[in-house]
Write a protein that holds these residues in place. Structure first.
Motif, PDB file in Angstrom:
ATOM      1  N   ASP A  11      -0.334  -1.796   4.652  1.00 45.85           N
ATOM      2  CA  ASP A  11      -0.521  -3.242   4.676  1.00 45.85           C
ATOM      3  C   ASP A  11       0.036  -3.802   5.979  1.00 45.85           C
ATOM      4  O   ASP A  11       0.426  -3.052   6.868  1.00 45.85           O
ATOM      5  CB  ASP A  11       0.121  -3.889   3.436  1.00 45.85           C
ATOM      6  CG  ASP A  11       1.590  -3.542   3.310  1.00 45.85           C
ATOM      7  OD1 ASP A  11       2.246  -3.326   4.337  1.00 45.85           O
ATOM      8  OD2 ASP A  11       2.086  -3.481   2.172  1.00 45.85           O
ATOM      9  N   ILE A  12       0.065  -5.127   6.065  1.00 47.70           N
ATOM     10  CA  ILE A  12       0.461  -5.724   7.348  1.00 47.70           C
ATOM     11  C   ILE A  12       1.854  -5.293   7.808  1.00 47.70           C
ATOM     12  O   ILE A  12       2.139  -5.305   8.988  1.00 47.70           O
ATOM     13  CB  ILE A  12       0.424  -7.277   7.298  1.00 47.70           C
ATOM     14  CG1 ILE A  12       0.983  -7.789   5.959  1.00 47.70           C
ATOM     15  CG2 ILE A  12      -0.981  -7.799   7.528  1.00 47.70           C
ATOM     16  CD1 ILE A  12       1.335  -9.259   5.993  1.00 47.70           C
ATOM     17  N   HIS A  13       2.720  -4.878   6.844  1.00 50.09           N
ATOM     18  CA  HIS A  13       4.077  -4.529   7.263  1.00 50.09           C
ATOM     19  C   HIS A  13       4.145  -3.231   8.057  1.00 50.09           C
ATOM     20  O   HIS A  13       5.019  -3.065   8.887  1.00 50.09           O
ATOM     21  CB  HIS A  13       5.007  -4.400   6.053  1.00 50.09           C
ATOM     22  CG  HIS A  13       5.045  -5.657   5.248  1.00 50.09           C
ATOM     23  ND1 HIS A  13       5.322  -6.871   5.796  1.00 50.09           N
ATOM     24  CD2 HIS A  13       4.815  -5.883   3.928  1.00 50.09           C
ATOM     25  CE1 HIS A  13       5.268  -7.802   4.856  1.00 50.09           C
ATOM     26  NE2 HIS A  13       4.946  -7.225   3.718  1.00 50.09           N
ATOM     27  N   ARG A  58     -10.109  -5.954   6.077  1.00 45.78           N
ATOM     28  CA  ARG A  58      -9.733  -7.338   6.394  1.00 45.78           C
ATOM     29  C   ARG A  58     -10.854  -8.308   6.069  1.00 45.78           C
ATOM     30  O   ARG A  58     -10.628  -9.396   5.558  1.00 45.78           O
ATOM     31  CB  ARG A  58      -9.390  -7.471   7.880  1.00 45.78           C
ATOM     32  CG  ARG A  58      -7.921  -7.525   8.238  1.00 45.78           C
ATOM     33  CD  ARG A  58      -7.357  -8.947   8.314  1.00 45.78           C
ATOM     34  NE  ARG A  58      -5.907  -8.981   8.197  1.00 45.78           N
ATOM     35  CZ  ARG A  58      -5.245  -9.038   7.045  1.00 45.78           C
ATOM     36  NH1 ARG A  58      -5.893  -9.081   5.886  1.00 45.78           N
ATOM     37  NH2 ARG A  58      -3.938  -9.080   7.017  1.00 45.78           N
ATOM     38  N   ARG A  75       2.749   0.081  12.945  1.00 46.95           N
ATOM     39  CA  ARG A  75       3.424   1.361  13.119  1.00 46.95           C
ATOM     40  C   ARG A  75       2.432   2.529  12.919  1.00 46.95           C
ATOM     41  O   ARG A  75       2.454   3.516  13.651  1.00 46.95           O
ATOM     42  CB  ARG A  75       4.565   1.476  12.091  1.00 46.95           C
ATOM     43  CG  ARG A  75       5.686   2.416  12.480  1.00 46.95           C
ATOM     44  CD  ARG A  75       6.789   2.402  11.422  1.00 46.95           C
ATOM     45  NE  ARG A  75       6.292   2.601  10.066  1.00 46.95           N
ATOM     46  CZ  ARG A  75       5.817   3.754   9.607  1.00 46.95           C
ATOM     47  NH1 ARG A  75       5.778   4.811  10.367  1.00 46.95           N
ATOM     48  NH2 ARG A  75       5.385   3.849   8.360  1.00 46.95           N
ATOM     49  N   VAL A  76       1.561   2.394  11.911  1.00 44.19           N
ATOM     50  CA  VAL A  76       0.614   3.467  11.627  1.00 44.19           C
ATOM     51  C   VAL A  76      -0.426   3.595  12.740  1.00 44.19           C
ATOM     52  O   VAL A  76      -0.798   4.700  13.132  1.00 44.19           O
ATOM     53  CB  VAL A  76      -0.052   3.253  10.247  1.00 44.19           C
ATOM     54  CG1 VAL A  76      -1.084   4.337   9.979  1.00 44.19           C
ATOM     55  CG2 VAL A  76       0.996   3.258   9.148  1.00 44.19           C
ATOM     56  N   THR A 115      -8.378  10.852  10.529  1.00 45.00           N
ATOM     57  CA  THR A 115      -7.665   9.563  10.543  1.00 45.00           C
ATOM     58  C   THR A 115      -8.273   8.594   9.539  1.00 45.00           C
ATOM     59  O   THR A 115      -7.573   7.920   8.787  1.00 45.00           O
ATOM     60  CB  THR A 115      -7.730   8.954  11.951  1.00 45.00           C
ATOM     61  OG1 THR A 115      -7.235   9.901  12.883  1.00 45.00           O
ATOM     62  CG2 THR A 115      -6.899   7.691  12.034  1.00 45.00           C
ATOM     63  N   ARG A 141      -2.914   0.878  -1.632  1.00 49.25           N
ATOM     64  CA  ARG A 141      -2.073  -0.223  -1.130  1.00 49.25           C
ATOM     65  C   ARG A 141      -0.802   0.266  -0.442  1.00 49.25           C
ATOM     66  O   ARG A 141       0.234  -0.389  -0.486  1.00 49.25           O
ATOM     67  CB  ARG A 141      -1.687  -1.173  -2.269  1.00 49.25           C
ATOM     68  CG  ARG A 141      -2.904  -1.741  -2.972  1.00 49.25           C
ATOM     69  CD  ARG A 141      -2.561  -3.006  -3.688  1.00 49.25           C
ATOM     70  NE  ARG A 141      -3.768  -3.600  -4.233  1.00 49.25           N
ATOM     71  CZ  ARG A 141      -3.803  -4.746  -4.881  1.00 49.25           C
ATOM     72  NH1 ARG A 141      -2.699  -5.418  -5.058  1.00 49.25           N
ATOM     73  NH2 ARG A 141      -4.928  -5.225  -5.345  1.00 49.25           N
ATOM     74  N   THR A 161      -9.970   9.228   6.775  1.00 53.05           N
ATOM     75  CA  THR A 161      -9.696   9.593   5.386  1.00 53.05           C
ATOM     76  C   THR A 161      -8.311   9.111   4.969  1.00 53.05           C
ATOM     77  O   THR A 161      -8.139   8.521   3.903  1.00 53.05           O
ATOM     78  CB  THR A 161      -9.769  11.127   5.219  1.00 53.05           C
ATOM     79  OG1 THR A 161     -11.024  11.582   5.695  1.00 53.05           O
ATOM     80  CG2 THR A 161      -9.610  11.524   3.771  1.00 53.05           C
ATOM     81  N   VAL A 162      -7.326   9.370   5.830  1.00 52.58           N
ATOM     82  CA  VAL A 162      -5.964   8.937   5.517  1.00 52.58           C
ATOM     83  C   VAL A 162      -5.905   7.419   5.379  1.00 52.58           C
ATOM     84  O   VAL A 162      -5.287   6.877   4.461  1.00 52.58           O
ATOM     85  CB  VAL A 162      -5.000   9.423   6.615  1.00 52.58           C
ATOM     86  CG1 VAL A 162      -3.618   8.856   6.406  1.00 52.58           C
ATOM     87  CG2 VAL A 162      -4.958  10.940   6.648  1.00 52.58           C
ATOM     88  N   ARG A 211      -7.648   6.111   2.139  1.00 51.83           N
ATOM     89  CA  ARG A 211      -6.834   6.390   0.962  1.00 51.83           C
ATOM     90  C   ARG A 211      -5.606   5.479   0.914  1.00 51.83           C
ATOM     91  O   ARG A 211      -5.239   4.968  -0.143  1.00 51.83           O
ATOM     92  CB  ARG A 211      -6.406   7.865   0.974  1.00 51.83           C
ATOM     93  CG  ARG A 211      -5.677   8.311  -0.252  1.00 51.83           C
ATOM     94  CD  ARG A 211      -6.544   8.145  -1.482  1.00 51.83           C
ATOM     95  NE  ARG A 211      -5.748   8.213  -2.699  1.00 51.83           N
ATOM     96  CZ  ARG A 211      -6.185   7.883  -3.902  1.00 51.83           C
ATOM     97  NH1 ARG A 211      -7.411   7.444  -4.056  1.00 51.83           N
ATOM     98  NH2 ARG A 211      -5.411   7.965  -4.949  1.00 51.83           N
ATOM     99  N   ALA A 212      -4.978   5.281   2.066  1.00 51.26           N
ATOM    100  CA  ALA A 212      -3.776   4.437   2.091  1.00 51.26           C
ATOM    101  C   ALA A 212      -4.122   2.991   1.744  1.00 51.26           C
ATOM    102  O   ALA A 212      -3.356   2.300   1.076  1.00 51.26           O
ATOM    103  CB  ALA A 212      -3.110   4.503   3.459  1.00 51.26           C
TER     104      ALA A 212
END
Lengths: 470, 470
Positions: free
Chosen positions: B369-371, B436, B375-376, B355, B366, B357-358, B361-362
């Motif tokens: 982000d907050i959007h 953050r 969900r993630v 988790t 970028r 690592t993903v 990288r994400a």
């Protein structure tokens, strides 16, 4: 309308659209998202044309990812012919597939006609055969032939990523003729940085950078200013290999040739940058035990991509556990061993992954090869010895005081030293051997290295303790 | 002379030097290395001029890295003025420093005069102040001023990486005048893909791609074909941020401007590709617990760069050990717990690093982000639950049979489920929070995540067992 929105709408059509839609963090601005959402709900085509259609393809891609899944297709429908299909090359594969699956094939065909061939191929290659054929059938003949040719090359090959639009001239033309041709010709690629020189059979003779043309008098022949294309890229070449050529020789674009050395397309640095990014990402994810997953994947898809790695680790974890079970009698006698044994295994695992990370990266960037492998192995063994001494002694002292027993201190110190050496050797030899045998060292190294450090750690520590105390 | 060497020397001066010096693995060919070594020993300047001086800078860089350390300076001395100093920008920092430290300042100054300013800065920035001043003092006035200006910008800024050579014209010039200027001017940059449009105070007005100039009639004014430079890069901007602009907008080169929006240089894609590579490498190495180390570092240097991370891990390992020590009485009673507990902690650690690592990288690309954060997070929790059930049940069954006790099976299954959930939550929330608060999530996430999974794993498993059995 809130004050914020008002301010936004009254801004002059800003040239610097970057500041417009992104906030300081690089996310799309919240108020812009709200307005786009409202415009989609209100079917406000005018707003979308003015504020969404003008976005750069990558900004539009970010916007598509940021809005709600059910808004995506509505927005594309409302934009109609104003929707820039290139944006779909900038979004996650899962999202792209969802959108393309729901778009009528006629609309895709119409939109694809306007794209550069490399972008068109990027979208077409993910479609199922039936849809792809239906869309290709609706395209003009030349374009259909060009796209089919690119699609015939293997996935991840240079032929798949190339653009089939390029400027090529015969060697006997003068600079003046060439410039006049470019001034008159309507059907030039959208942008280009070099032109190619070919014979009547399309065989590649050389290339000329645009700045060379601009520096040269009109009467000079192209063949006198062209340079040999030192690195023509066979269309079958893997994209990763092509990217390495771009990096090594600082290329901006390179000719792609077929098996008869005829020019079939051009590979450009922007596609190569994407390849470089993808390859670096792949190594990182594989080292972390993750496959080809994307943020937009579902829970089931994500779980499926991660289970194999966890399953392999489970097997090795049971192997380590059975090593411990050999020494149950000793542990029953001296419980301190159970408390301390994870330290020995864990520190070894960390040291091993340090060495392994460096090795995997050096192999990927071709910095590690037969010329320096021996020197690097020797260095890692030295580092393992040195760090083994440092941490063996520290842990030995702490453990000795904690359990009030210098014997335990001495045993854990020795076990640490042994495991740190094992970690160093495994951390470099495992990826090196995998690479030698043609396997990707990023995929499997981590499992093997931790297996070695777990088993060595438990065996050395519990074995020494059994031999000493029992 | 062996047959092999003979074959090599009889080859025509090949244009495709790539095939010449590399073998199939991408390493420099062994026989070429042998011949270069012999030529250095024999002081065979002719051979070196014919076979080494003609290499591309990156090939020469690879050669310098592949030969013995004591041969490097001899080869450079023998090549004399034929040595292309740019090759030093292609080698490891440690090797570059060793070479530059031993070269006389006069020779460096002479060689640096021929370099593009970005390459010159790359070499000068690593020197100590005294040597740098001595070299700069020997350069012509304009060049000295240009290099000083670039060196005044902060390390890793766009101003440091930019090239100060560029072509700039006034907006009222015609295409014809511009072409004539480029035909007559001797002092143009070595290669370029766009020219800039400025006012008399050097303020940036726009840019024109070379293909636009070539498509346009001579009488047309530059200002009518120039495009706004949507993304001028402030010289103070961090190189990573600049690289993101290049990637997002597929730029080949971009204007660099000072605080008064005056054009001071140009950043080109080849430097940006290096930045992209470095940043991806940095994330990978940091996740593996390794600092800025290079393959050519010594044992002591390497050990020093890895000790801090191991020390932090040692502290957390002792924390996990003290959790175990809370349950010494239980372990004494049921030794099976000591055998099984590393499985619970280890599997949690692996799931957590997947988790993490993903997520890391994400964040770097970028994509997170907050959007989509919420969900993630929800997805990761779901994956943790699902994989926790899958592996909890499998381990429970195996452990139950192994120790002939369904209670142990049930306890380890429950503990696994708890720890996999903890791993998922920690794996995403820890890097998100670090990001953050402005910290680099790649650096510290791994320690925190393993600490959480170790402590949760031991506490859940041993705690449940104590509550059930004792």
């Amino acid at each position: 309308m809130t004050e914020n929105e008002d301010e936004f709408l009254n801004r002059p059509a800003a040239e610097d659209s970057h500041d417009d839609i992104y906030d300081d963090e690089g996310s799309i601005r919240h108020d812009f998202l709200t307005m786009v959402g409202a415009a989609i709900a209100d079917r406000d085509v005018l707003f979308l044309r003015q504020n969404v259609a003008r976005l750069h393809e990558s900004e539009l891609g970010d916007l598509i990812e940021a809005i709600q899944p059910d808004q995506r297709l509505s927005m594309i429908r409302l934009l109609g012919a104003d929707f820039d299909m290139t944006a779909l090359t900038e979004v996650d594969e899962t999202i792209r597939m969802q959108i393309v699956d729901q778009m009528p094939n006629e609309q895709i065909a119409a939109a694809i006609g306007d794209l550069d061939s490399d972008d068109a191929v990027y979208i077409l290659e993910d479609l199922d055969d039936e849809d792809r054929e239906e869309i290709l059938a609706q395209l003009p003949f030349t374009e259909r032939v060009r796209l089919r040719r690119a699609l015939d090359y293997p996935e991840s090959s240079a032929g798949r990523r190339m653009q089939t639009e390029f400027v090529a001239v015969p060697p006997f033309w003068t600079v003046g003729q060439t410039i006049d041709y470019m001034r008159d010709e309507e059907d030039l690629p959208e942008s280009f940085t070099q032109i190619f020189v070919i014979d009547p059979t399309f065989k590649l003779l050389g290339a000329v950078n645009l700045d060379a043309i601009l520096r040269t008098k009109r009467a000079v022949k192209i063949e006198t200013i062209m340079h040999a294309t030192n690195h023509p890229i066979p269309a079958e070449m893997d994209q990763e290999e092509a990217a390495q050529l771009f990096e090594q020789y600082d290329l901006l674009s390179a000719a792609v040739v077929d098996e008869n050395e005829r020019l079939v397309g051009v590979l450009t640095i922007d596609d190569v940058v994407d390849v470089i990014q993808e390859e670096a990402e792949e190594d990182l994810l594989r080292l972390g035990g993750v496959g080809d997953e994307e943020l937009s994947d579902s829970i089931a898809e994500t779980s499926r991509s991660r289970v194999p790695w966890l399953a392999v680790n489970l097997v090795t974890a049971f192997m380590a556990a059975s090593v411990i079970s050999l020494f149950e009698a000793t542990i029953e006698e001296i419980v301190a061993l159970a408390v301390l044994m994870p330290i020995v295994a864990g520190m070894g695992g960390n040291a091993g992954s340090q060495t392994m990370t460096v090795t995997v990266r050096a192999l990927a960037t071709r910095n590690l090869d037969i010329h320096n492998a021996f020197r690097v192995v020797r260095r890692e063994a030295g580092v393992g010895l040195l760090n083994g001494l440092i941490f063996g002694v520290s842990i030995g002292v702490v453990a000795g005081f904690w359990f009030q027993d210098p014997n335990i201190g001495g045993i854990i110190a020795t076990a640490m030293l042994i495991n740190m050496m094992a970690a160093a050797i495994a951390g470099i030899l495992i990826p090196l051997s995998l690479d030698r045998f043609g396997a990707d060292p990023a995929v499997a190294s981590a499992v093997f290295v931790t297996t070695v450090t777990d088993i060595t750690g438990f065996f050395a520590f519990l074995g020494l303790a059994t031999w000493w105390f029992m």
